[in-house]
Structures are given as C-alpha cells and as structure tokens.
Design a protein around this motif. Structure first.
Motif, PDB file in Angstrom:
ATOM      1  N   GLN A   4      -6.250 -12.385  -6.906  1.00  0.00           N
ATOM      2  CA  GLN A   4      -7.142 -12.310  -4.821  1.00  0.00           C
ATOM      3  C   GLN A   4      -8.036 -13.121  -4.681  1.00  0.00           C
ATOM      4  N   ALA A  54      -6.833 -16.971  -4.297  1.00  0.00           N
ATOM      5  CA  ALA A  54      -5.684 -16.691  -2.935  1.00  0.00           C
ATOM      6  C   ALA A  54      -6.736 -16.884  -1.886  1.00  0.00           C
ATOM      7  N   ALA A 108      -0.484 -19.446  -0.187  1.00  0.00           N
ATOM      8  CA  ALA A 108      -1.537 -18.492  -0.409  1.00  0.00           C
ATOM      9  C   ALA A 108      -1.566 -17.218   0.039  1.00  0.00           C
ATOM     10  N   GLY A 145      -0.524 -14.700  -2.501  1.00  0.00           N
ATOM     11  CA  GLY A 145      -0.449 -14.755  -3.574  1.00  0.00           C
ATOM     12  C   GLY A 145      -2.526 -13.227  -3.344  1.00  0.00           C
ATOM     13  N   SER A 146      -2.236 -13.130  -2.338  1.00  0.00           N
ATOM     14  CA  SER A 146      -3.152 -12.293  -1.858  1.00  0.00           C
ATOM     15  C   SER A 146      -2.870 -10.789  -1.333  1.00  0.00           C
ATOM     16  N   GLY A 158       2.103 -18.117  -5.855  1.00  0.00           N
ATOM     17  CA  GLY A 158       0.437 -17.520  -5.481  1.00  0.00           C
ATOM     18  C   GLY A 158       0.302 -18.034  -6.612  1.00  0.00           C
ATOM     19  N   THR A 215      -1.694 -19.940 -10.106  1.00  0.00           N
ATOM     20  CA  THR A 215      -2.311 -20.898  -9.921  1.00  0.00           C
ATOM     21  C   THR A 215      -3.047 -21.895 -11.074  1.00  0.00           C
TER      22      THR A 215
END
Length: 526
Positions: free
Chosen positions: A127, A130, A146, A149-150, A440, A442
């Motif tokens: 998180q 994100a 983004a 992914g949070s 999300g 990475t």
C-alpha cells in the motif's frame, strides 16, 4: 492549507491550548471553527480568525497516532506564521525547541507520516508503494492503476500465501525434528503430496500476478514507441503532429534525423514515449538488401554519422513495446505514384509483439488512386512479410493535419492514428474486472514474486512429486526413496521470506532500506 501534527495525546492538547487559549478541546472527528493566537502574545496577536480544527485520536487514524489538523485560511505568509508558532506552544520551551518531557516539535521528514502508518500497521508495504505511485501519477491510467493497488487486497493475498507456506514448513520441520520420538499420522510422502498441491496452486496464481505486473509497469513507466521508416516518409512530421510541438527537425533533405529524438506524451490517459529515429536506407554497395527501399530516388553513399543513426534506430526498435513503421506515397518518376517503404523496417515491426503500419502523404493522390495503391501495398508487400499479413495500414497526411485542410473532423487522420494506438495500449495493459487490483503489482513486487516462484519450483523438484497426467493428480517420481524434506522445508522458508519482503511483515531485514528508497519520492511530511 492544512498543517497536520502527529503526536502523543498530551502534546496535541498542548499545541491546541497554546493556539486556542480559553477554548475547550474539540470533540474527536468533529470540525470546529477557532481563532488561532500566537502563544507568546497573551491572546493579542491573531494568526487566523477562522481556522478549522479537527482532532483524530489514536489508534484509528491514518498513522495510528493522535492527529491534530489545522485548516488555515490565507496564503503562504499565514501558513508560515502558524507553523512558526506551533513550537512555542509546548510549556517550558527551551531555545533548542524541547518542551515538556524532552519532546521536540519539528517538521516531518519526507514520507514520515506514511512511515509511521507502516510501523503502526495501518499500511502494508504494498500500500505504501501504491501511495507513492498515486503521488507521482501523471496520466489517468497511472492514477487508476495506483488506486487499484491501494486497497490492501494485494497485501492480504501475499500474507495469505505466506501463512500457508509457514504452516507447511512447520509441519515438515516437526517431522524432521520429532519423527523418531513421536508418531505422525502422515508419512513424509503423504505430507509432501498435500503440501505440493498447495504449492502448485500458489505457483499458478503467482504467474498471473507476474503477468499483471508487466502490464501494470507499462502504465506506470510508460509505453515505448519507435517510429521507423525510410528517409522523408514523414516520421518527424508525424511525431510533431502527435506531440503538438516541434520536437523533431523537419526537412526535405534525406538523413535529417541522425540521432534518436524522444518525447513523452499522454494519449487517451496512457503515458507514451515516442522515439523518432533515423530513416533506414541502403548504401550504394547494398542494392536490394534487407533494407531495400522501393522507389528510392538514389543510391548515394551513406556517411558514418547517418550509419550510426540507423544503428541506433535499429537498437531503439528492438527495445520498444510498439513499433510504428511508416511508408509514404511518392512520385515514381513516370508520372504516377507509388508507396515507398523500407523492407527492413517492416520486418522489424513484424518481429515486435505490437506494431502499426502507417501510410503517410495520402494527400498526394486522389481517393480512388489512394485505395488502389493501398490495396496493392497490402497484397504485394504486407502479405509477404510474416506477421504483417493481416495488417491494416492507417492513412495519414501531416500536411493536411498542419493546415487543417481535410474533410471531416479529423484533419490528416491523426485522430484515427491516436485511436488505433489507444486501442493497442488497452489490449497491452487491460485485465479482467476481477483481476484489476493486480494492476497495483509493482516491478519490485514482480521480481520478488518471480524469486518466490523459483523457490517453490525448487521445492517441487526436491520433493519428487510430478503431475504425470497433467490433471492435477500427483504421483511420486522417486518411488523407492524418501523425499528430501529438509531441503524442501528450506525452499518453503525462502519463498515465504520473498512474500514477506513484499508486504514488509516477514523476517527480511531489508525493510528499512526498501522504505528509504520509496520515501525518497515522497513530498515533505506525506
């Protein structure tokens, strides 16, 4: 402007009463209008007559600590005045800035609020990444990736996998340590078979996350596009029309573009990097070679500088995500026209997973002649280049786009070109609705997932269980020998550590280093 103070309860009250003397402490999570005074003025110097004050008590705050927010009205001078007054609010303040209890009131370091949220288990490391991506998002698609992914779902998924691996490892280590003293209901082979079924399912799901990570990285890092074609096909002009500025020099002289010229652009919410490259053409001693150019007006010798430009163009094409190859309509020397192309650039485009063929200078001929030329180009050229048999060229005219002289609302076909690119970008980056949170993932997470998968595959190899029929039914490959439980358990430990490094909740000791890299990108205090 909204200065925020994250501190212990006593410190929050000291700051509040220093700025708002004789006013009751605000009710938690309710906005209150207050007049802010300088703490050393005895109530005579007003800093803000109508500030909005909110108090959020720990632990249910963004950082897990007490938060006092001051919403200030006015410009930077008002904000500076309030910020300079806050350290004076602590009782018995010394010249060093220390107040009661030896605490120090100071500006937050870059990323410090987020670091505290992580340390207080309000956010996991996925998180945090994100949030960093959200702050740096420049395009709509970057913002969406983004936000997805949070949610925390990725962290929960990886922690679930890690818990499964830790439980399996615990069973195996118990079998190793106590097999001589205790009776176990399962033999080593039976235990390995049950664990391997779980491991195979995790490996399958990791593969999906790795692929999603590659797609998400295209959104975050940008899609690399190489413009290829023969000299004077209009690569630089097309790039300038798309970018909206004179990024490349345009000239009628062959070989004007000698080096790779790059420009970033937002197309329908996708970040792209266009690379205008040197025109491909053959030398006098290489007629009809791989780079043979139909209709070339000359076979002049190419200088060393232009040769280097062509070499760099070729290298740029090989590392691009999308290749746009240009051909152009040119006079054929006998009163008619033809489509001039470079065969090597067509082959380079065909070798790329995503490519687009553009025929430029459509304004040079009538509509009927244009249709005839394009059909001949498709049947006589594109159909014979493996990978381009079904290619549908986009027809453009940079002159029409520049002058706005075209029927309809798409001068020069530039909008149609951008639409084709956007459709291509969508196919390269889209995920099913149920899997969109995986945007999300990475690049750091993807690399750790790859390491985790490799460890799990090593586990399967060491344990000696294979799916012979391909139907999920496991058989023992090593019928006459016990599986290597000790090494298998170690592979599970390494795999679990890789997952722990993704969320920051494992045994890995590099979490502080990872946090430092992430927080370098944060604004002060975020």
């Amino acid at each position: 402007m909204t200065p925020s103070t994250h501190c212990r309860p006593l410190r929050a009250r000291q700051i509040y009463h220093g700025l708002c003397p004789a006013k009751s402490f605000p009710k938690p999570r309710y906005a209150s209008v207050r007049t802010l005074y300088h703490p050393d003025s005895g109530g005579s110097e007003i800093l803000d007559s109508e500030a909005l004050v909110l108090y959020f008590p720990a632990p249910k705050t963004v950082t897990g600590e007490d938060v006092l927010e001051l919403h200030i009205h006015g410009g930077s001078a008002t904000v500076k005045a309030v910020l300079s007054a806050i350290p004076r609010c602590a009782t018995n303040t010394s010249s060093s800035g220390k107040g009661a209890g030896g605490a120090i009131i100071r500006y937050a370091e870059p990323g410090e609020f987020t670091r505290r949220a992580f340390l207080n288990d309000r956010l996991d490391l996925a998180q945090v990444e994100a949030l960093s991506a959200t702050l740096s998002a420049e395009t709509e698609q970057q913002r969406r990736a983004a936000v997805r992914g949070s949610s925390g779902s990725l962290g929960r998924t990886y922690e679930g996998w890690r818990a499964q691996l830790l439980a399996a490892r615990a069973e195996m280590e118990a079998l190793i340590d106590f097999s001589e003293d205790q009776h176990f209901d399962e033999s080593p082979v039976q235990l390995a078979r049950g664990v391997t079924a779980q491991v195979r399912e995790i490996v399958r799901r990791i593969a999906a996350h790795e692929e999603a990570g590659r797609r998400g990285e295209l959104l975050r890092g940008g899609i690399r596009i190489a413009l290829l074609g023969p000299p004077n096909a209009g690569k630089s002009s097309l790039m300038n029309r798309i970018v909206g500025r004179e990024a490349s020099i345009v000239s009628g002289e062959s070989g004007t573009t000698r080096d790779v010229v790059e420009a970033d652009l937002d197309i329908r919410g996708y970040l792209c990097t266009f690379a205008d490259t040197a025109g491909f053409r053959t030398t006098a001693h290489d007629p009809g070679g791989a780079g043979d150019m139909r209709g070339s007006p000359s076979r002049t010798e190419i200088g060393a500088v232009e040769l280097e430009g062509i070499r760099r163009a070729r290298a740029k094409a090989l590392e691009s995500d999308v290749i746009v190859v240009l051909a152009s309509i040119e006079p054929n020397g006998s009163g008619g026209h033809e489509i001039r192309y470079d065969l090597e650039t067509l082959k380079l485009a065909a070798s790329c997973q995503q490519c687009l063929v553009v025929v430029n200078k459509r304004d040079a001929v009538s509509s009927s002649d244009l249709s005839t030329l394009v059909n001949e180009f498709k049947s006589n050229v594109l159909s014979k280049v493996e990978g381009l048999e079904m290619a549908q060229p986009v027809l453009t005219s940079c002159i029409e786009a520049q002058n706005g002289a075209s029927a309809g609302n798409d001068p020069g076909g530039i909008r149609a070109f951008a639409d084709r690119l956007a459709s291509m970008f969508s196919s390269m980056t889209s995920l099913p609705v149920a899997l969109q949170d995986l945007h999300g993932v990475t690049e750091r997470q993807r690399q750790l997932l790859a390491q985790c998968r490799e460890q799990l595959e090593e586990y399967i190899d060491k344990i000696g269980c294979v799916d012979i029929e391909g139907d999920g039914h496991l058989e023992e490959e090593l019928v006459d020998s016990e599986p290597d439980i000790t090494m298998a358990a170690e592979h599970l430990r390494y795999a679990a550590n890789c997952l722990g490094r993704i969320t920051g909740r494992g045994e890995a000791g590099d979490v502080e280093e990872i946090l430092g890299v992430i927080f370098e990108k944060f604004c002060v205090g975020k």
